[in-house]
Design an enzyme around this catalytic site. Structure first.
Site, PDB file in Angstrom:
ATOM      1  N   ASP A 535      24.238 -38.068   4.419  1.00  0.00           N
ATOM      2  CA  ASP A 535      24.688 -37.086   3.434  1.00  0.00           C
ATOM      3  C   ASP A 535      25.304 -35.906   4.197  1.00  0.00           C
ATOM      4  OD1 ASP A 535      24.901 -35.671   1.046  1.00  0.00           O
ATOM      5  OD2 ASP A 535      22.793 -35.043   1.045  1.00  0.00           O
ATOM      6  N   GLU A 538      30.658 -34.169   5.337  1.00  0.00           N
ATOM      7  CA  GLU A 538      32.076 -33.775   5.186  1.00  0.00           C
ATOM      8  C   GLU A 538      32.613 -33.048   6.410  1.00  0.00           C
ATOM      9  OE1 GLU A 538      29.601 -33.092   2.987  1.00  0.00           O
ATOM     10  OE2 GLU A 538      30.025 -34.845   1.764  1.00  0.00           O
ATOM     11  N   ASP A 611      27.202 -35.048  -6.189  1.00  0.00           N
ATOM     12  CA  ASP A 611      26.350 -34.275  -7.101  1.00  0.00           C
ATOM     13  C   ASP A 611      26.980 -34.114  -8.476  1.00  0.00           C
ATOM     14  OD1 ASP A 611      24.818 -34.149  -4.886  1.00  0.00           O
ATOM     15  OD2 ASP A 611      25.202 -32.042  -4.445  1.00  0.00           O
TER      16      ASP A 611
HETATM   17  C1  NOJ Z   1      23.264 -33.235  -1.382  1.00  0.00           C
HETATM   18  C2  NOJ Z   1      23.340 -34.630  -1.921  1.00  0.00           C
HETATM   19  O1  NOJ Z   1      24.549 -34.829  -2.599  1.00  0.00           O
HETATM   20  C3  NOJ Z   1      22.147 -34.872  -2.826  1.00  0.00           C
HETATM   21  O2  NOJ Z   1      22.228 -36.181  -3.327  1.00  0.00           O
HETATM   22  C4  NOJ Z   1      20.875 -34.660  -2.041  1.00  0.00           C
HETATM   23  O3  NOJ Z   1      19.769 -34.825  -2.904  1.00  0.00           O
HETATM   24  C5  NOJ Z   1      20.844 -33.258  -1.465  1.00  0.00           C
HETATM   25  N1  NOJ Z   1      22.016 -33.056  -0.655  1.00  0.00           N
HETATM   26  C6  NOJ Z   1      19.615 -33.015  -0.619  1.00  0.00           C
HETATM   27  O4  NOJ Z   1      19.591 -33.873   0.450  1.00  0.00           O
END
Ligand code: NOJ
Length: 974
Positions: A535, A538, A611
């Site tokens: 995660d 980017e 998200d």
């Molecule tokens: C951002 C991610 O997009 C999300 O899915 C994750 O729960 C949070 N970071 C925390 O790791």
């Protein structure tokens, strides 16, 4: 809003907390706030307003050299604005007809970044042997293809590249004269005097007197040497180096692709009146908090691949650039498209894929960047995630409750709170005292765990991963190039691994070893069934410009972050997937989920759409985003079921599970602040509905796996939009809310609105389609037709296209590995001529032994023995022997043995039921050829061959005594 929260009384976290759902657009640049984009768009406006506009770039024909292999030529290119600056052009034709056009600055003050393609491509493409360039006075051209139907024409003055098919222009580069490669310059030499262009109109001549280049470049040095945004200053030590190119599709009215944007599949124009689409599509991998469901803003990943489509032709572009890129889309007429690509840095490296069909494009793109990896079969099951399962006992209790409620699930996920102070790999022993035991408890039922590993490392001496990275010198450097860049992320003060540095690769792979590595650190507190979620790659940097890294940071090789940003995110899952392969012997297929991606990322695993919000709009957006990702290669995709932010009401949650069950990647996830919403927690009748949806997904795993197998060989996506399956049907060109699953013939239209009880589904052909559940037969029309399908909350609009055979496994199990020896059901949906066909691909689902021929790949066919015959035969035959080249990605199985070890391991697996839809009458006999009569039940109804609608006739053949790995024929006598 950022707020500090204490979790479990122990951890101090920085959390984003949604107040109302609203993206902070002010955190991200618009085109007008990015100097090079502003300049590129202004150039396009000047071109449009100046009737005498002419590209200053021309080919120096005296320098043209055709290579000895004939497939390529190089030539010098000049710009009349800067006669002393030299450029080179290199045009190549690959053996499958793809045309690659490269242009670079020669002997410039610096080198432009030219490595984007090398990260995306699987190998140096093979050049055609069938080319002969004809060099004329005004152009150089080559006719090629089986029927000499394709032609590339490169005009010298101005430089213009066109690909034609049968004399019709398909793709044109620099047709509007917007090509501009800003050469490297010093501040002092930035604006040399020049002579006014000949042939310009009076107004332009007037401007030229003051500033000779201004007719082309504009009157000011707009943002050349430094830029500030949101309190951050980009020092831009290299000055302007942007690249702009117009790409026209004169005969194609629809363009798709360039993910990732939350926008319709058929890309809306960005130059019209619609305020939502007033900015170009942006590609700059970004962590956009609470992103909008409809916008051209960039998101987490970037694939600069665009399909252009018309009823008689599909072509595509892969623009291999890694820097920030903005793309304007415009339709000068309904049947043509202009695009304008503006990038901050890099060379021009454009691949033109000639098609002519969408499937041809998928093949051409896959030969460049690879096919999607064949995933482990379990990863197509259901994934249960949440930020966070807070302890090993929490994980155990979630697993227990799934089992108590008879809900299948394959994978439990751990988000960042498992890690002590967000030092990834290091367990927070207060809450996870026994991680390996916890994993083993999960594995006992065939399940797996996925654990998050982000690319930012907490800068602290008690974190071996950071310490080693620092000692090895594999962390990204700040703008000076000497010291580690420091920024802020989940773990507080952090540094980022620079995976462009080859020294990081073996080191990273070692970390994942589950066995002790002497005095070196490795993740002994994990197992071979622990898989990875990457995660924030980017990368997301909370205190950086636009929540990312400063552009003037320095990577391996001295490249600035601006040059490599859009590729950066793909290296983490690349090396992580290699690490997972390397950690066990024999190796197992990796599973890595990534948020950020680039062209070629399909080789390394799955992605999700980040998200999303718990809104109906986002549920709908998830579908067209997954479709767009798929056509750009990234087919193993899904969106967070339930929506990451918010607390969906029961109806929404049910619908979201229906969407998820028809996504290639099916995972529920939720923000830390949301209420628990595991499917067993919801009240009846919704709980039962969720159980049914989960079970339906598991029933259909053979369909999904077979579709993934095909994608892994051909590159054709698992979810197929209408224009891909029916390229000639104009009415389907804008459809993105219904789609086909692989080549199975299943057509689904998930409901994404509240209070729906029925829904219109578009049928693109004169064919019968059956409701998967009720067997109702609908009739399409050659002109296309909408039919009404029941869609109450417990119903999923899922149709089987007449002519398909769907293999399923219908015994409810706790996890997919437990289904390995379960029998199959075949749903045979006859078409209007009484024919049907389907495929089933199987292998062990987790190792690479399929590459050695340990597979079962069957074809099922139902057909009449003659046109008017009253005998129908359903047969099963081996597809590998018929198709050794298409059996496994990149491997020809000419010496394939149908009795291979895997086939033997499942030789006892039966077909337990055949459901035959659309027979004209009750059979007088049903038997296995050369065998006994079979037991069957017939319910009369509508026949496939008629015109009637209504419930189809159904013949159920129970336990026909045939085996899935064997050849057999069942004879039905009417
Ligand atoms: C951002 C991610 O997009 C999300 O899915 C994750 O729960 C949070 N970071 C925390 O790791």
């Amino acid at each position: 809003m950022v707020r500090a929260v204490t979790l479990s009384g122990a951890l101090l976290l920085l959390l984003y907390v949604p107040s109302t759902f609203a993206v902070k657009t002010q955190d991200f640049k618009t085109c007008a706030q990015a100097g090079f984009c502003r300049r590129g768009r202004a150039l396009a406006s000047r071109a449009q307003e100046t009737a005498s506009w002419k590209s200053p770039y021309s080919v120096d024909s005296s320098s043209l050299a055709v290579a000895s292999d004939q497939a390529s030529f190089t030539a010098g290119v000049k710009s009349s604005l800067y006669p002393d600056i030299k450029f080179s052009l290199d045009v190549r034709i690959h053996d499958d007809g793809v045309v690659r056009v490269r242009m670079d600055e020669v002997d410039g003050l610096r080198k432009r970044y030219d490595e984007a393609a090398s990260w995306a491509l699987i190998a140096e493409p093979k050049l055609s042997r069938d080319i002969s360039w004809t060099v004329g006075k005004k152009d150089v051209r080559a006719l090629y293809g089986a029927k000499k139907e394709s032609e590339v024409v490169v005009n010298f003055e101005p430089l213009r590249v066109a690909l034609l098919r049968n004399g019709k222009e398909q793709v044109v580069l620099n047709g509007r004269g917007l090509l501009h490669m800003e050469h490297f310059r010093t501040k002092e030499s930035s604006r040399p005097e020049g002579t006014p262009e000949e042939g310009l109109d009076e107004e332009a001549q007037a401007v030229m007197k003051v500033r000779p280049m201004a007719w082309f470049e504009g009157e000011t040095e707009d943002g050349y040497w430094e830029e500030s945004f949101g309190g951050n200053t980009d020092s831009k030590p290299k000055g302007p180096e942007s690249l702009s190119i117009d790409i026209e599709f004169p005969n194609h009215g629809h363009v798709y692709g360039i993910p990732q944007h939350a926008t319709r599949l058929d890309l809306p124009t960005t130059t019209g009146e619609n305020p939502t689409y007033s900015d170009p599509y942006r590609l700059w991998n970004s962590d956009v908090f609470e992103y909008m469901a409809s916008s051209t803003m960039s998101l987490y990943g970037s694939i600069p691949v665009m399909h252009a489509h018309a009823a008689d032709s599909t072509v595509a572009i892969f623009n291999a650039v890694a820097s920030e890129t903005w793309i304007d889309v415009d339709h000068p007429t309904p049947k043509s498209t202009n695009t304008h690509w503006i990038s901050e840095s890099g060379i021009l490296d454009v691949f033109i894929m000639p098609g002519p069909t969408p499937d041809d494009i998928f093949g051409q793109y896959a030969r460049l960047t690879g096919t999607p990896a064949l995933p482990a079969q379990w990863s197509l099951g259901y994934h249960q995630c949440r930020w966070n399962y807070i302890s090993s006992d929490d994980v155990r209790s979630v697993q227990k409750r799934f089992d108590e409620h008879d809900m299948p699930v394959d994978v439990f996920w751990l988000d960042i709170e498992y890690a002590e102070e967000h030092k990834y790999f290091i367990w927070d022993k207060k809450n996870f005292p026994d991680p390996v035991d916890m994993m083993h408890d999960v594995e006992a039922l065939g399940r797996k765990m996925v654990v998050i590993i982000d690319p930012h490392l907490k800068r602290t001496s008690n974190y071996p991963v950071y310490q080693e990275a620092s000692e090895l010198g594999v962390l990204v450097k700040g703008k000076s190039g000497d010291s580690e860049y420091e920024g802020w992320c989940w773990s507080g003060s952090s540094s980022w691994i620079d995976f462009f540095n080859p020294n990081s690769w073996e080191w990273w792979k070692r970390l994942f070893k589950t066995t002790s590595q002497g005095n070196k650190w490795s993740w002994t507190e994990s197992t071979d069934n622990t898989y990875i979620w990457n995660d924030m790659n980017e990368p997301s940097v909370f205190n950086g410009p636009e929540i990312s890294m400063p552009r003037d940071n320095i990577h391996y090789g001295g490249w600035e972050h601006r040059d490599v940003h859009n590729i950066n995110g793909m290296l983490l899952p690349n090396i992580t997937s290699q690490a997972l392969i390397a950690r066990s012997d024999p190796p197992k297929r990796p599973f890595v989920l990534t948020r950020s991606f680039y062209a070629g990322s399909q080789r390394f695993g799955a992605m999700w759409t980040g998200d999303n919000l718990g809104t109906w709009d986002h549920m709908a957006a998830g579908i067209y985003m997954v479709l767009a990702n798929g056509i750009a290669g990234m087919t193993f995709a899904g969106s967070d079921v339930g929506g990451f932010f918010g607390n969906p009401e029961p109806e929404m949650l049910v619908r979201w599970y229906q969407v998820g069950a028809f996504n290639p990647f099916f995972r529920a996830h939720a923000h830390l602040d949301t209420k628990r919403r595991e499917p067993y927690l919801i009240d009846e009748p919704y709980r039962g509905m969720l159980r049914d949806i989960l079970r339906l997904r598991y029933t259909m795993l053979p369909v999904w796996y077979t579709a993934f197998h095909e994608a892994s060989v051909t590159g054709i996506p698992v979810l197929r939009p209408h224009y891909v399956v029916f390229p000639r049907d104009e009415a389907g060109f804008t459809l993105d809310d219904q789609y086909f699953i692989g080549g199975s013939g299943l057509l689904v239209k998930p409901v994404v609105h509240k209070d729906v009880t029925e829904i219109e589904v578009y049928l693109p052909e004169d064919q019968v389609y059956y409701n998967y559940f009720s067997h109702h037969a609908y009739r399409g029309s050659a002109k296309g037709k909408q039919v009404i399908v029941p869609a109450a909350i417990h119903e999923i609009p899922l149709l089987i296209r007449g002519g398909s055979i769907i293999p399923t496994r219908e015994r409810p199990r706790r996890s997919s590995p437990l289904m390995k020896r379960d029998p199959f059901t075949l749903r045979v949906a006859l078409d209007k001529t009484g024919y049907a066909r389907g495929e089933l691909y199987l292998d062990d689902g987790e190792t690479f032994s399929h590459l050695e021929g340990n597979i079962v790949w069957r074809e099922f066919v139902a057909e009449k023995t003659a046109k008017k015959s009253k005998t129908i035969k359903i047969s099963s035959s081996d597809l590998v022997s018929k198709n050794p080249d298409a059996a496994v990605d990149g491997v020809s199985l000419t010496k394939y043995d149908p009795l291979n070890a895997f086939a033997k391991s499942v030789e006892g697996v039966r077909v337990e039921k055949i459901v035959l839809l659309g027979l004209t009458s009750k059979p007088v006999g049903v038997k296995v050829e050369g065998g006994d009569d079979l037991v069957s039940e017939f319910v009369s109804g509508v026949a496939a061959e008629g015109k009637k609608e209504g419930e189809a006739s159904v013949l159920i053949i129970k336990d026909p005594g045939v085996f899935v790995t064997k050849d057999w024929t069942i004879v039905i006598q009417l």
